[in-house]
Each structure stands twice: as structure tokens, then as C-alpha cells.
Design a protein around this motif. Structure first.
Motif, mmCIF file in Angstrom:
data_model
loop_
_atom_site.group_PDB
_atom_site.id
_atom_site.type_symbol
_atom_site.label_atom_id
_atom_site.label_comp_id
_atom_site.label_asym_id
_atom_site.label_seq_id
_atom_site.Cartn_x
_atom_site.Cartn_y
_atom_site.Cartn_z
ATOM 1 N N ALA A 99 0.821 -1.237 0.047
ATOM 2 C CA ALA A 99 0.112 0.109 0.024
ATOM 3 C C ALA A 99 0.738 1.288 -0.081
ATOM 4 C CB ALA A 99 -1.181 0.067 1.103
ATOM 5 N N MET A 100 1.993 1.212 0.664
ATOM 6 C CA MET A 100 2.817 2.375 0.837
ATOM 7 C C MET A 100 3.568 2.546 -0.495
ATOM 8 S SD MET A 100 5.626 3.614 3.446
ATOM 9 C CE MET A 100 7.134 2.357 2.803
ATOM 10 N N VAL A 101 3.981 1.602 -1.043
ATOM 11 C CA VAL A 101 4.480 1.749 -2.412
ATOM 12 C C VAL A 101 3.647 2.031 -3.425
ATOM 13 C CG1 VAL A 101 5.642 0.261 -4.301
ATOM 14 C CG2 VAL A 101 6.270 0.140 -1.890
ATOM 15 N N LYS A 102 2.419 1.695 -3.484
ATOM 16 C CA LYS A 102 1.416 2.108 -4.576
ATOM 17 C C LYS A 102 1.296 3.585 -4.211
ATOM 18 C CE LYS A 102 -0.986 -2.297 -5.481
ATOM 19 N NZ LYS A 102 -2.256 -2.913 -5.338
ATOM 20 N N SER A 103 0.875 4.113 -3.213
ATOM 21 C CA SER A 103 0.567 5.377 -2.575
ATOM 22 C C SER A 103 1.742 6.292 -2.915
ATOM 23 C CB SER A 103 0.094 5.594 -1.134
ATOM 24 O OG SER A 103 -0.198 6.991 -1.042
ATOM 25 N N THR A 104 2.749 5.910 -2.570
ATOM 26 C CA THR A 104 4.102 6.827 -3.039
ATOM 27 C C THR A 104 4.234 7.041 -4.340
ATOM 28 O OG1 THR A 104 5.138 5.987 -0.955
ATOM 29 C CG2 THR A 104 6.511 7.224 -2.590
ATOM 30 N N GLY A 105 4.026 5.707 -5.119
ATOM 31 C CA GLY A 105 4.065 5.720 -6.594
ATOM 32 C C GLY A 105 2.974 6.684 -7.163
ATOM 33 N N LYS A 106 2.075 6.640 -6.762
ATOM 34 C CA LYS A 106 0.845 7.562 -7.271
ATOM 35 C C LYS A 106 1.259 9.200 -7.148
ATOM 36 C CE LYS A 106 -3.950 8.682 -6.963
ATOM 37 N NZ LYS A 106 -5.192 8.518 -6.326
ATOM 38 N N GLU A 107 1.708 9.376 -5.624
ATOM 39 C CA GLU A 107 1.971 10.788 -5.447
ATOM 40 C C GLU A 107 3.149 11.215 -6.337
ATOM 41 O OE1 GLU A 107 2.363 13.532 -1.500
ATOM 42 O OE2 GLU A 107 1.216 11.832 -1.481
ATOM 43 N N SER A 108 4.111 10.400 -6.503
ATOM 44 C CA SER A 108 5.228 10.682 -7.453
ATOM 45 C C SER A 108 5.009 10.869 -8.839
ATOM 46 C CB SER A 108 6.327 9.547 -7.155
ATOM 47 O OG SER A 108 6.865 9.399 -5.948
ATOM 48 N N LEU A 109 3.845 10.241 -9.349
ATOM 49 C CA LEU A 109 3.584 10.375 -10.731
ATOM 50 C C LEU A 109 2.848 11.932 -10.599
ATOM 51 C CD1 LEU A 109 3.450 9.074 -13.543
ATOM 52 C CD2 LEU A 109 1.332 8.249 -12.714
ATOM 53 N N GLN A 110 1.908 11.777 -9.845
ATOM 54 C CA GLN A 110 1.277 13.234 -9.834
ATOM 55 C C GLN A 110 2.170 14.667 -9.981
ATOM 56 O OE1 GLN A 110 -1.361 12.933 -6.571
ATOM 57 N NE2 GLN A 110 -3.224 12.366 -7.867
ATOM 58 N N TRP A 111 3.311 14.426 -8.854
ATOM 59 C CA TRP A 111 4.231 15.555 -8.815
ATOM 60 C C TRP A 111 5.008 15.550 -10.131
ATOM 61 C CZ3 TRP A 111 6.452 18.626 -4.418
ATOM 62 C CH2 TRP A 111 5.634 18.441 -3.363
ATOM 63 N N GLY A 112 5.351 14.433 -10.715
ATOM 64 C CA GLY A 112 6.286 14.503 -11.762
ATOM 65 C C GLY A 112 5.485 15.010 -12.889
ATOM 66 N N VAL A 113 4.099 14.635 -13.225
ATOM 67 C CA VAL A 113 3.243 15.064 -14.311
ATOM 68 C C VAL A 113 3.241 16.399 -14.237
ATOM 69 C CG1 VAL A 113 1.179 14.991 -15.147
ATOM 70 C CG2 VAL A 113 2.319 12.831 -14.823
ATOM 71 N N ALA A 114 2.846 17.065 -13.003
ATOM 72 C CA ALA A 114 2.701 18.540 -12.804
ATOM 73 C C ALA A 114 4.185 19.289 -13.139
ATOM 74 C CB ALA A 114 2.441 19.016 -11.543
ATOM 75 N N ALA A 115 5.031 18.655 -12.704
ATOM 76 C CA ALA A 115 6.492 19.490 -13.349
ATOM 77 C C ALA A 115 6.664 19.372 -14.622
ATOM 78 C CB ALA A 115 7.658 18.998 -12.048
ATOM 79 N N GLY A 116 6.522 18.306 -15.246
ATOM 80 C CA GLY A 116 7.132 18.128 -16.444
ATOM 81 C C GLY A 116 6.213 18.697 -17.460
ATOM 82 N N LEU A 117 4.802 18.910 -17.120
ATOM 83 C CA LEU A 117 3.895 19.440 -17.905
ATOM 84 C C LEU A 117 4.073 21.115 -17.758
ATOM 85 C CD1 LEU A 117 1.201 19.425 -19.566
ATOM 86 C CD2 LEU A 117 -0.065 19.440 -17.528
ATOM 87 N N TYR A 118 4.238 21.513 -16.634
ATOM 88 C CA TYR A 118 4.460 22.966 -16.589
ATOM 89 C C TYR A 118 5.809 23.300 -17.208
ATOM 90 C CZ TYR A 118 5.462 27.554 -14.371
ATOM 91 O OH TYR A 118 5.589 28.815 -14.202
ATOM 92 N N SER A 119 6.823 22.655 -17.062
ATOM 93 C CA SER A 119 8.228 22.897 -17.504
ATOM 94 C C SER A 119 8.040 22.826 -18.965
ATOM 95 C CB SER A 119 9.045 22.144 -17.160
ATOM 96 O OG SER A 119 10.452 22.377 -17.538
ATOM 97 N N GLY A 120 7.302 21.844 -19.470
ATOM 98 C CA GLY A 120 7.212 21.709 -21.194
ATOM 99 C C GLY A 120 6.278 23.016 -21.551
ATOM 100 N N LEU A 121 5.237 23.175 -21.002
ATOM 101 C CA LEU A 121 4.405 24.455 -21.299
ATOM 102 C C LEU A 121 4.858 25.940 -21.347
ATOM 103 C CD1 LEU A 121 0.845 23.482 -19.684
ATOM 104 C CD2 LEU A 121 1.588 23.508 -22.328
ATOM 105 N N THR A 122 5.787 26.091 -20.380
ATOM 106 C CA THR A 122 6.418 27.242 -20.246
ATOM 107 C C THR A 122 7.781 27.292 -21.381
ATOM 108 O OG1 THR A 122 7.877 26.447 -18.572
ATOM 109 C CG2 THR A 122 5.983 28.018 -17.663
ATOM 110 N N TYR A 123 8.336 26.269 -21.622
ATOM 111 C CA TYR A 123 9.191 26.152 -22.698
ATOM 112 C C TYR A 123 8.598 26.305 -23.788
ATOM 113 C CZ TYR A 123 12.937 24.646 -25.650
ATOM 114 O OH TYR A 123 14.088 24.647 -26.557
ATOM 115 N N GLY A 124 7.516 25.657 -24.247
ATOM 116 C CA GLY A 124 6.898 25.821 -25.491
ATOM 117 C C GLY A 124 6.218 27.298 -25.706
#
Length: 181
Positions: A99-124
Motif C-alpha cells: 500500500a505504501m509503495v502504491k501510494s508513494t508511486g501515485k503521488e510521485s507520478l502526480q508531482w512528476g506530471v505536474a512539473a513536466g507539464l508545467y516545464s514543457g508548457l513554459t518552454y513551448g
């Protein structure tokens, strides 16, 4: 004496690598946009994982004292305590770890998607408009905020709009305050 020189060379090489880490990046994917998105994703996902694990460790320590401290905690923390890793209910350690691994993975994915999306949009947007200003930050923040709201369970129209406005406000403020501090 030759051994000492070799050691200095190795130390300098390691120090040079660490100092130039941000200049070279993690991996060259062949395009600056892809490099920026990938690096932002990886860095933010790591931060998200550390945050999720440290939050769980904190609440486990609080639970271990046997005292109910939710009355003394601020409302945002006590509500986070109620919504923490749902699979951790005193079951076997394998289920708790899963459960901890799944929850940590989900939260990591959310943080990563947010940062990647924001960074890509600002660059574009910078490349498309030819300028890096608060307008790019506002648009990228709004789109990123709305996207994050869509990852929540049972997200409503109001939550999506609120997250878009919050994302735009935070990213615009960060862009405007960059030159001040």
C-alpha cells in the motif's frame, strides 16, 4: 606522490561532474523540450516520493505514541491524516508495504506530471511567443492546475476551475518574484 595526484584528479572530476550536473542534465533525449520535461518529471517525482514517505513516517510515529493528537494539529494536517495510505490498516507488513509503495508511486507520478507539464508548457510558450514572461507562467500554471485536478478522485467542475486559478496565481507570483529575491 603519484597516487596523491591521481586521487586529486578523481576528486576534481567528481566535483566537476556534480557542479556541472544542472548544465548537462540527466539524459540527452535529443531535443531541449524533451530534456526539460524529463528532468523536471524525474526531480519532482523524487520530491513527491520523499514527501509521501516522510508524511507516512510522521503519522506512524504519532500513531505509535498512542495519543490522539488530531485535536492539536492544524485542520489541513488532521484531514491529511484521515486520507493517508488507505491500505495501511494494521494488516501484514507485506500488505502495508504494498500500500505504501502504491501510494508513494501515485503521488510521485502526480508531482512528476505536474512539473513536466508545467516545464514543457513554459518552454513551448517561450519558444512560440519569443518571450518568457508572467503570461506564459499564468497559462502554464492554469493548464497544469486543471490537469492535476483531473487526477483527483471525484473531481468536480468547481475543483478544476479552482485548481486552474490557483495554479495560474502561484506560477505568476513565482515568475514575478523571481527578480526580487
Amino acid at each position: 606522490m603519484n597516487l596523491n595526484t591521481s586521487s586529486d584528479l578523481e576528486t576534481r572530476s567528481l566535483l566537476d561532474e556534480l557542479c556541472n550536473f544542472n548544465k548537462k542534465g540527466l539524459l540527452d533525449l535529443g531535443h531541449p523540450l524533451l530534456n526539460r520535461i524529463f528532468e523536471s518529471f524525474v526531480k519532482a517525482a523524487g520530491i513527491g516520493a520523499v514527501q509521501a514517505v516522510s508524511r507516512e513516517a510522521y503519522f506512524t510515529a504519532i500513531d505509535g505514541t498512542g495519543a490522539d493528537n488530531s485535536g492539536g494539529l492544524p485542520p489541513e494536517i488532521s484531514s491529511a491524516k484521515k486520507n493517508r495510505l488507505p491500505g495501511l490498516k494494521g494488516e501484514t507488513s507485506n500488505k502495508s508495504l504494498e500500500a505504501m509503495v502504491k501510494s508513494t508511486g501515485k503521488e510521485s507520478l502526480q508531482w512528476g506530471v505536474a512539473a513536466g507539464l508545467y516545464s514543457g508548457l513554459t518552454y513551448g510558450l517561450k519558444e512560440a511567443r519569443g518571450a518568457h514572461d508572467w503570461k506564459n507562467s499564468a497559462v502554464a500554471g492554469a493548464i497544469t492546475g486543471a490537469t492535476l485536478a483531473l487526477t483527483l478522485e471525484d473531481s468536480t467542475h468547481e475543483q478544476i476551475v479552482q485548481c486552474a486559478i490557483t495554479g495560474a496565481a502561484i506560477s505568476t507570483a513565482a515568475n514575478l518574484l523571481t527578480g526580487i529575491f
